[in-house]
Write an enzyme that holds these catalytic residues in place. Structure first.
Site, PDB file in Angstrom:
ATOM      1  N   ARG A   1      -0.832  10.946 -12.603  1.00 30.48           N
ATOM      2  CA  ARG A   1      -0.296   9.679 -12.076  1.00 30.48           C
ATOM      3  C   ARG A   1       0.026   8.777 -13.252  1.00 30.48           C
ATOM      4  NH1 ARG A   1       1.416   5.683  -9.746  1.00 30.48           N
ATOM      5  NH2 ARG A   1       0.578   4.739  -7.834  1.00 30.48           N
TER       6      ARG A   1
ATOM      7  N   PHE B   1       1.725   5.580   0.177  1.00 33.66           N
ATOM      8  CA  PHE B   1       1.727   6.646   1.178  1.00 33.66           C
ATOM      9  C   PHE B   1       0.322   7.189   1.458  1.00 33.66           C
ATOM     10  CE2 PHE B   1       3.051  11.298   1.962  1.00 33.66           C
ATOM     11  CZ  PHE B   1       3.329  11.064   3.293  1.00 33.66           C
ATOM     12  N   ASN B   2      -0.423   7.420   0.395  1.00 36.18           N
ATOM     13  CA  ASN B   2      -1.695   8.118   0.575  1.00 36.18           C
ATOM     14  C   ASN B   2      -2.833   7.234   1.053  1.00 36.18           C
ATOM     15  OD1 ASN B   2      -1.135  10.985  -0.121  1.00 36.18           O
ATOM     16  ND2 ASN B   2      -0.224   9.951  -1.887  1.00 36.18           N
TER      17      ASN B   2
ATOM     18  N   GLU C   1       0.836  -1.211   0.000  1.00 29.91           N
ATOM     19  CA  GLU C   1       0.000   0.000   0.000  1.00 29.91           C
ATOM     20  C   GLU C   1       0.871   1.262   0.000  1.00 29.91           C
ATOM     21  OE1 GLU C   1      -3.025  -0.376  -0.486  1.00 29.91           O
ATOM     22  OE2 GLU C   1      -3.717  -2.214   0.474  1.00 29.91           O
TER      23      GLU C   1
ATOM     24  N   THR D   1      -5.277   7.828  -4.883  1.00 27.13           N
ATOM     25  CA  THR D   1      -5.392   8.353  -3.524  1.00 27.13           C
ATOM     26  C   THR D   1      -4.554   9.628  -3.382  1.00 27.13           C
ATOM     27  OG1 THR D   1      -3.654   6.857  -2.765  1.00 27.13           O
ATOM     28  CG2 THR D   1      -5.921   6.160  -2.387  1.00 27.13           C
TER      29      THR D   1
HETATM   30  N1  LIG Z   1       6.393  13.623  -5.911  1.00 25.35           N
HETATM   31  C1  LIG Z   1       5.383  12.954  -6.478  1.00 25.35           C
HETATM   32  N2  LIG Z   1       5.231  11.664  -6.207  1.00 25.35           N
HETATM   33  C2  LIG Z   1       4.185  11.025  -6.741  1.00 25.35           C
HETATM   34  C3  LIG Z   1       3.263  11.655  -7.587  1.00 25.35           C
HETATM   35  N3  LIG Z   1       2.342  10.754  -7.957  1.00 25.35           N
HETATM   36  C4  LIG Z   1       2.679   9.617  -7.369  1.00 25.35           C
HETATM   37  N4  LIG Z   1       3.792   9.758  -6.636  1.00 25.35           N
HETATM   38  C5  LIG Z   1       4.516   8.754  -5.845  1.00 25.35           C
HETATM   39  O1  LIG Z   1       3.857   7.534  -5.968  1.00 25.35           O
HETATM   40  C6  LIG Z   1       3.140   7.246  -4.794  1.00 25.35           C
HETATM   41  C7  LIG Z   1       1.721   6.945  -5.250  1.00 25.35           C
HETATM   42  O2  LIG Z   1       1.151   6.072  -4.469  1.00 25.35           O
HETATM   43  P1  LIG Z   1       0.003   6.533  -3.500  1.00 25.35           P
HETATM   44  O3  LIG Z   1       0.486   7.616  -2.673  1.00 25.35           O
HETATM   45  O4  LIG Z   1      -0.463   5.328  -2.815  1.00 25.35           O
HETATM   46  O5  LIG Z   1      -1.159   7.145  -4.404  1.00 25.35           O
HETATM   47  P2  LIG Z   1      -1.970   6.496  -5.625  1.00 25.35           P
HETATM   48  O6  LIG Z   1      -1.680   7.384  -6.763  1.00 25.35           O
HETATM   49  O7  LIG Z   1      -3.404   6.328  -5.325  1.00 25.35           O
HETATM   50  O8  LIG Z   1      -1.424   5.048  -5.844  1.00 25.35           O
HETATM   51  P3  LIG Z   1      -1.897   3.681  -5.155  1.00 25.35           P
HETATM   52  O9  LIG Z   1      -2.557   3.985  -3.830  1.00 25.35           O
HETATM   53  O10 LIG Z   1      -0.627   2.910  -4.996  1.00 25.35           O
HETATM   54  O11 LIG Z   1      -2.832   3.028  -6.070  1.00 25.35           O
HETATM   55  C8  LIG Z   1       3.201   8.474  -3.907  1.00 25.35           C
HETATM   56  O12 LIG Z   1       3.248   8.206  -2.543  1.00 25.35           O
HETATM   57  C9  LIG Z   1       4.482   9.127  -4.384  1.00 25.35           C
HETATM   58  O13 LIG Z   1       5.597   8.565  -3.720  1.00 25.35           O
HETATM   59  C10 LIG Z   1       3.462  13.035  -7.853  1.00 25.35           C
HETATM   60  O14 LIG Z   1       2.712  13.682  -8.566  1.00 25.35           O
HETATM   61  N5  LIG Z   1       4.534  13.634  -7.273  1.00 25.35           N
END
Ligand SMILES: Nc1nc2c(ncn2[C@@H]2O[C@H](COP(=O)(O)OP(=O)(O)OP(=O)(O)O)[C@@H](O)[C@H]2O)c(=O)[nH]1
Ligand SMILES: *[C@@H]1O[C@H](CO)[C@@H](O)[C@H](O)[C@H]1NC(C)=O
Ligand SMILES: *[C@@H]1O[C@H](CO)[C@@H](O)[C@H](O)[C@H]1NC(C)=O
Length: 445
Positions: A310, A71-72, A69, A404
């Site tokens: 994303r 960060f968000n 899972e 997220t």
């Molecule tokens: N700095 C930065 N990191 C990003 C960005 N988009 C995604 N990430 C990285 O990728 C991770 C994405 O995973 P999540 O935080 O769980 O958010 P999500 O886009 O819903 O992805 P999942 O929950 O894994 O499906 C983030 O915690 C960041 O580490 C962005 O626009 N900027």
């Protein structure tokens, strides 16, 4: 890839919300009415109104989340655990939530930087969190507890048999472990496991519990069946929100104020590259979240379009709801024109190759690109927060479907007081037919 599964809880909550949350809300309200009479559940002095005030032992609730899972989603699980601790504190012991150190996240791939044992204080304001529910960092727990020992680990899991007769009901039972246990006994009879990378940490006991329902269904088990001081819930994402988007949800969400140094970096960047300041943009932020009650529509935002694009695992599966870069840029151009904005800030996890293509298609885009030293200082999590903070202050924002990361930006904009029309939109896939837009969840103060 585990990322399909990652989205299930989110969608699930939203879709079951309508038919279960209402009942849960009633249930929880009743329980509340019986035990505490409208006092402040977080103040130490509320013991006087609780019937069993005599023996209020200090107890610790620890938790961890399924490793893949992101960060968000983990930020979302924190809200569920904070809610459980509030319920626990209404009756009996003096429960404290122990913050699980950040580290070894799948997405945090920046090479050569140490990304383990990261305390919450590096990303969030601890005093703000504490104004909502008592929390301590893990290392503080070790010190208070007299060593790296956790009395009881409960590994949460679903029911092997699934829903009986396709009927949803709330239940919790001790069951044998369905999956292979991620803990093993050492020579002294202690259990060893991941424990956020703290090798010396061990558990005295590990059991599996099948749980189906909202976070607070664990309260009776923790209050009555278990008497030891420290309990860890592993796979805590198994539990659902007590009341998604209710007052308690929003109190906790509002208390998750980003660490000040990260906000300052974001603010400096806004001023320097985006001509955006709080005064002019009507985004004055109160350091005390309990005083932050911006009216919807009061925030104007900086003169730029904020974009969360994303990529990575979202495009690997060729998802229908995620656009090509060309499609995304076309949408960006049209939004800039429509809102008369000449600047665009892009937050993205795109890889080098895609970034090159994006720069070609959108040469005037602005991105936050940390130096190596900055990255070492803020880490991938801090950079993600800075990106979110800048997107949260844009005049208009567009995010990515069911990310997220985008959802957390929506909430931040809601807190700042943006008109929902400027927040709840997402990119559509190039061939997507019904492109459903994100839901507006209003803050309950
Ligand atoms: N700095 C930065 N990191 C990003 C960005 N988009 C995604 N990430 C990285 O990728 C991770 C994405 O995973 P999540 O935080 O769980 O958010 P999500 O886009 O819903 O992805 P999942 O929950 O894994 O499906 C983030 O915690 C960041 O580490 C962005 O626009 N900027
Ligand atoms: C908790 O204790 C009650 C009463 O002894 C028992 O019926 C129940 O099964 C126990 N629950 C769990 C999850 O162990
Ligand atoms: C910044 O914004 C202000 C107020 O909107 C405007 O007067 C000024 O010209 C802008 N500066 C730049 C460099 O764009």
């Amino acid at each position: 890839m585990a990322h399909r599964a990652v989205h299930i809880p989110v969608i699930f909550i939203v879709s079951t919300y309508s038919f279960t949350a209402f009942c849960l809300y009633i249930l929880v309200s009743f329980a509340r009415f019986e035990t505490v009479k409208a006092d402040n559940v977080f103040s130490a002095s509320h013991t006087t109104t609780v019937p069993v005030a005599a023996a209020r032992d200090l107890r610790y609730l620890l938790y961890d989340v399924n490793p893949p899972e992101g960060f968000n989603l983990r930020r979302d699980v924190y809200i569920r655990m904070a809610s459980l601790v509030k319920t626990l504190r209404k009756e009996g012991d003096d429960w404290v939530l122990v913050l699980p150190p950040w580290g070894r996240l799948y997405h945090w791939q920046s090479p050569k930087i140490h990304q383990i044992h990261i305390p919450w204080g590096e990303f969030f304001s601890l005093t703000s969190l504490q104004a909502n529910v008592p929390v301590i960092e893990y290392e503080e727990f070790i010190a208070e507890n007299g060593g790296p020992f956790i009395d009881q680990v409960l590994v949460l899991q679903n029911y092997a048999e699934g829903w009986t007769d396709g009927k949803w009901e709330e239940k919790v039972d001790e069951r044998s472990c369905i999956e292979k246990l991620m803990y093993s006994k050492d020579k002294q009879g202690y259990y060893r496991g991941w424990f956020w990378g703290y090798e010396e940490t061990r558990a005295r006991n590990v059991r599996c519990i099948s749980a189906q329902g909202h976070a607070s269904i664990m309260a009776p088990v923790l209050q009555k069946n278990i008497t030891v001081t420290s309990v860890m819930l592993d796979r805590a994402e198994t539990l659902l929100h007590d009341h998604y988007a209710g007052k308690d949800y929003w109190d906790t969400r509002r208390s998750m104020v980003f660490a000040k140094h990260l906000r300052l970096i974001g603010d400096d960047f806004r001023a320097k590259y985006l001509n955006s300041t709080d005064d002019r943009d009507h985004t004055i932020y109160s350091e005390d979240w309990t005083r932050m009650k911006a009216k919807l529509g009061s925030a104007k935002g900086g003169p730029y379009l904020g974009v969360h694009l994303r990529r990575k695992d979202f495009i690997w599966g060729h998802r229908e709801d995620v656009p090509s870069l060309k499609g995304a840029v076309k949408k960006i151009r049209s939004l800039m024109k429509k809102h008369k904005l000449d600047k665009v800030f892009i937050a993205t996890d795109a890889d080098e190759e895609e970034l090159k293509e994006l720069k070609k298609l959108l040469p005037d885009m602005v991105r936050f690109e940390p130096s190596t030293e900055d990255l070492e200082l803020f880490k991938d999590g801090g950079v993600a927060i800075i990106d979110q903070w800048i997107c949260a202050h844009a005049r208009v924002f567009i995010g990515t479907s069911v990310s997220t990361f985008s959802f957390r930006i929506h909430e931040e904009r809601e807190i700042l007081g943006f008109d929902p029309k400027t927040t709840y939109s997402r990119f559509c896939g190039d061939t997507e037919k019904e492109c459903e837009q994100p839901t507006h969840w209003k803050i309950v103060y």
